[in-house]
Design an enzyme around this catalytic site. Structure first.
Site, mmCIF file in Angstrom:
data_model
loop_
_atom_site.group_PDB
_atom_site.id
_atom_site.type_symbol
_atom_site.label_atom_id
_atom_site.label_comp_id
_atom_site.label_asym_id
_atom_site.label_seq_id
_atom_site.Cartn_x
_atom_site.Cartn_y
_atom_site.Cartn_z
ATOM 1 N N TYR A 79 -11.026 -13.514 30.839
ATOM 2 C CA TYR A 79 -10.714 -14.509 31.772
ATOM 3 C C TYR A 79 -11.288 -14.117 33.242
ATOM 4 O O TYR A 79 -11.926 -14.719 33.993
ATOM 5 C CB TYR A 79 -9.331 -14.889 31.627
ATOM 6 C CG TYR A 79 -8.969 -15.755 32.829
ATOM 7 C CD1 TYR A 79 -9.114 -17.059 32.468
ATOM 8 C CD2 TYR A 79 -8.293 -15.680 34.055
ATOM 9 C CE1 TYR A 79 -8.907 -18.422 33.422
ATOM 10 C CE2 TYR A 79 -8.009 -16.725 34.958
ATOM 11 C CZ TYR A 79 -8.271 -18.143 34.715
ATOM 12 O OH TYR A 79 -7.955 -19.140 35.487
ATOM 13 N N GLY A 180 7.703 -2.017 -30.073
ATOM 14 C CA GLY A 180 6.522 -0.943 -30.729
ATOM 15 C C GLY A 180 6.961 0.471 -30.506
ATOM 16 O O GLY A 180 7.087 1.182 -29.581
ATOM 17 N N GLN A 182 5.886 3.427 -31.555
ATOM 18 C CA GLN A 182 5.200 4.550 -31.434
ATOM 19 C C GLN A 182 4.935 4.954 -29.952
ATOM 20 O O GLN A 182 4.782 5.901 -29.480
ATOM 21 C CB GLN A 182 3.817 4.473 -32.265
ATOM 22 C CG GLN A 182 4.140 4.268 -33.653
ATOM 23 C CD GLN A 182 4.862 5.621 -34.415
ATOM 24 O OE1 GLN A 182 4.706 6.562 -33.823
ATOM 25 N NE2 GLN A 182 5.841 5.084 -35.033
ATOM 26 N N GLY A 183 4.811 3.878 -29.180
ATOM 27 C CA GLY A 183 4.295 4.077 -27.772
ATOM 28 C C GLY A 183 2.775 3.734 -27.764
ATOM 29 O O GLY A 183 2.296 3.959 -28.915
ATOM 30 N N LYS A 187 2.552 -2.143 -24.273
ATOM 31 C CA LYS A 187 3.570 -3.067 -23.761
ATOM 32 C C LYS A 187 3.456 -3.087 -22.289
ATOM 33 O O LYS A 187 3.812 -4.036 -21.751
ATOM 34 C CB LYS A 187 4.873 -2.470 -24.292
ATOM 35 C CG LYS A 187 5.040 -2.571 -25.866
ATOM 36 C CD LYS A 187 6.264 -2.327 -26.405
ATOM 37 C CE LYS A 187 6.838 -0.643 -26.285
ATOM 38 N NZ LYS A 187 5.809 0.075 -26.871
#
Length: 286
Positions: A79, A180, A182-183, A187
């Site tokens: 300005y 599941g 076993q892993g 998931k």
């Protein structure tokens, strides 16, 4: 007007001499302008080294009309350098260095671009930190969540198609239990995928009050139980959420409602016998 401020905008009509940078000033910019009625004046912007009162400023700029800066630094500087009414100038003294405004929105925007932690604003934006530190921590948490979710990748497995086929049909009693033993079946990766793509609520279990408080009426609820949680599964809150009515007693008692909730459990174990009626559970083998 604040009694003492750092940044001032000024207008000095019919100036008799050029301005210079006083030792108390950090930055000064001004130019000669002609007003609508032809009045010659200096239009300027000054940043002081420390907070200064209006009385002190009038001694430095005798005859000037002074106001504290209301916009940003850049806006005030622009300005004072605008072309449409310029006669001569502009003239700048000192170093112009934009600093972060001590306002919540400015700090949040800076956090987004720099990745700074809230505590890093305690010195430069002390008022904002003092008033809104909890908001800043929550905002940073959301930023980190968004960044993490964007990086999540999914390796498709056949059992995931079965889950999605089940979700295509609403069932007010069904709880999908992905088993599941076993892993490594994907998931948790699939749970992350659902959070990323469907705005799902994710939980690893806990007390009913905590889970009910955290749940924000999401229509897809995911429980991803670690193997070590088998003995501590809160079957009651799973059923409450599936029913679409859950009571939270955390901080204040409140009942939350949702018309339809899809619940999916991911676990290395099957549900304990007798905890659900047989028509409640659909087991998907991962």
């Amino acid at each position: 007007m604040a009694r003492q401020v750092i940044c001032w905008c000024f207008t000095l009509n019919n100036p008799l001499a050029p301005l210079s940078l006083h030792e108390s000033m950090k930055y000064l910019v001004y130019q000669t302008e002609a007003g609508d009625n032809g009045t010659i004046h200096y239009q300027g912007y000054v940043e002081m080294k420390k907070r200064t009162s209006l009385v002190q400023m009038k001694k430095l700029l005798p005859g000037a009309h002074l106001e504290k800066r209301r916009g940003s630094q850049g806006e005030a500087r622009a300005y004072a350098m605008k072309e449409d009414s310029r006669v001569e100038g502009p003239w700048e003294f000192g170093e112009f260095k934009e600093v972060l405004e001590d306002k919540l929105r400015s700090v949040m925007e800076d956090m987004k671009s720099t990745g700074k932690r809230p505590v890093e604003y305690i010195e430069d934006c002390c008022n904002t930190y003092d008033k809104s530190s909890a908001t800043l921590r929550e905002f940073r948490g959301e930023l980190k969540k968004k960044q993490a979710i964007e990086e999540w990748q999914l390796q498709r497995q056949p059992w995931m198609d079965e889950v999605e086929r089940l979700m295509e049909t609403k069932d007010c009693r069904r709880i999908i239990w992905v088993y599941g033993p076993q892993g490594g079946e994907g998931k948790t990766s699939y749970a992350k995928h659902l959070v990323k793509t469907r705005d799902a609520f994710y939980s690893t279990g806990g007390k009913t009050a905590d889970i009910a408080f955290a749940w924000d009426h999401q229509e897809l609820v995911l429980f991803d139980f670690p193997r070590s949680f088998e003995e501590y599964v809160n079957y009651g809150v799973i059923e409450q959420l599936k029913n679409g009515i859950v009571q939270s007693g955390k901080y204040q008692s409140i009942v939350k409602y949702c018309n339809y909730v899809e619940v999916i459990v991911f676990a290395n174990f099957i549900p304990r016998s007798g905890m659900f009626s047989e028509d409640r559970i659909v087991i998907v083998y991962a």
